[in-house]
Design a protein around this motif. Sequence first.
Motif: not given
Length: 284
Positions: A26, A50-51, A55, A58, A61-62, A66, A68-69
Motif C-alpha cells: 500500500a 489493500a494489505s 497501518n 493503510l 487507503f482508509q 477503501c 484494508t487488512t
Amino acid sequence: MEREGASAGLGAPREVRAGSVGFVGAGRMAGAVARGMLRAGEVQPGNIFASAPSNNNLDKFQGFGCRTTHSNLEVTKNCTLVFLATKPHVIPVVLPEIAPAVTPNHIVVSMAAGITLQTLEELLPAGTKVLRMMPNLPCVIQSGAILLARGSCAGDPDVALLKRLLSPCGLCEEAPESHIDIHTGLSGSGVAYVYTFAEALAEGAVKMGMPGALASKIAAQTLLGAARMILETGEHPAVLRNAVCTPGGTTIHALHELEKGALRSTVMNAVEAGTNRARELGKR
C-alpha cells in the motif's frame, strides 16, 4: 502481534468477487493507482482492498474509503484483479503466500521492478493470467506514464481491462517485456532527470536576478508546455526545437552552451544506466 484483518475492515474471508481490485502493498504508487481509479469512477471505494504489514500506509487507503487488512491472502480471496505493489525482494515471499487463493479467474499484475513474467508465472498456479506494469511518480497527479507487458496466459480482454482502469492515471501503453526495463530508465527514473533539469533552469534564472519562487514556477510551466507540444503536435522534438531557434538569436547561443556540456550525451547515458540497473535487479 495479532493479525488485524477483521478489525481493519474486511471481516471473514468471502468468495472472490468480480469487479473488486486488490493491492498487496500500500505504498505511494499503489495509492496513486487507486486514486486514479477512484477519481475516474472506474471502481467504488468499497471494492478496493489493500494489505500491508503495518497501518502506516493503510491509513491512506482508509482515507479513500477503501477496505484494508494485514492479510495478503485475504485480499486475494476478495479480489479477482490483484496488484502486487510490494518491494521487489518481497515478491518471492508474497507469491507462495497468495498462490493457494489464486484461481483461473484472477488477473495478477506486478508493479515490482526487475521481477520477470517468467518468475511470476513460476511462483503462481499454472495458467494464471499475469501482467507486469511499470508506473512513474506523476501517476499521483494523473499525469503518469505506464507501460504494460502481458504473460503467456493473459489475453486481449485482460489487457483492455487493465488499460481502462489505468488510463485515468495517465498514458498507458502495452509493449514487449523487454521494454519494461528501458521504460524504467526512461520514465520511471526519468522523472528525476527532469526535476534536476527544472532545478537547473530555475537556478540559472536566479543567477541572473529573478526571484527563486517565480523562477521555479516558470521553469515548471516551460517543461509542461514543451511536453504537451510534443504529445499534441506529434512532431519530433528536434523539429520543435528548430522552430524556436532564429539565426543569431538567444536560443541558438544558449543551445551551443548545452552542446558544450554534452547534455544530450549525458542524458542518454543516464537512461542507459537506469535501464542496466533495472536489468541487474531482474537477474537477482
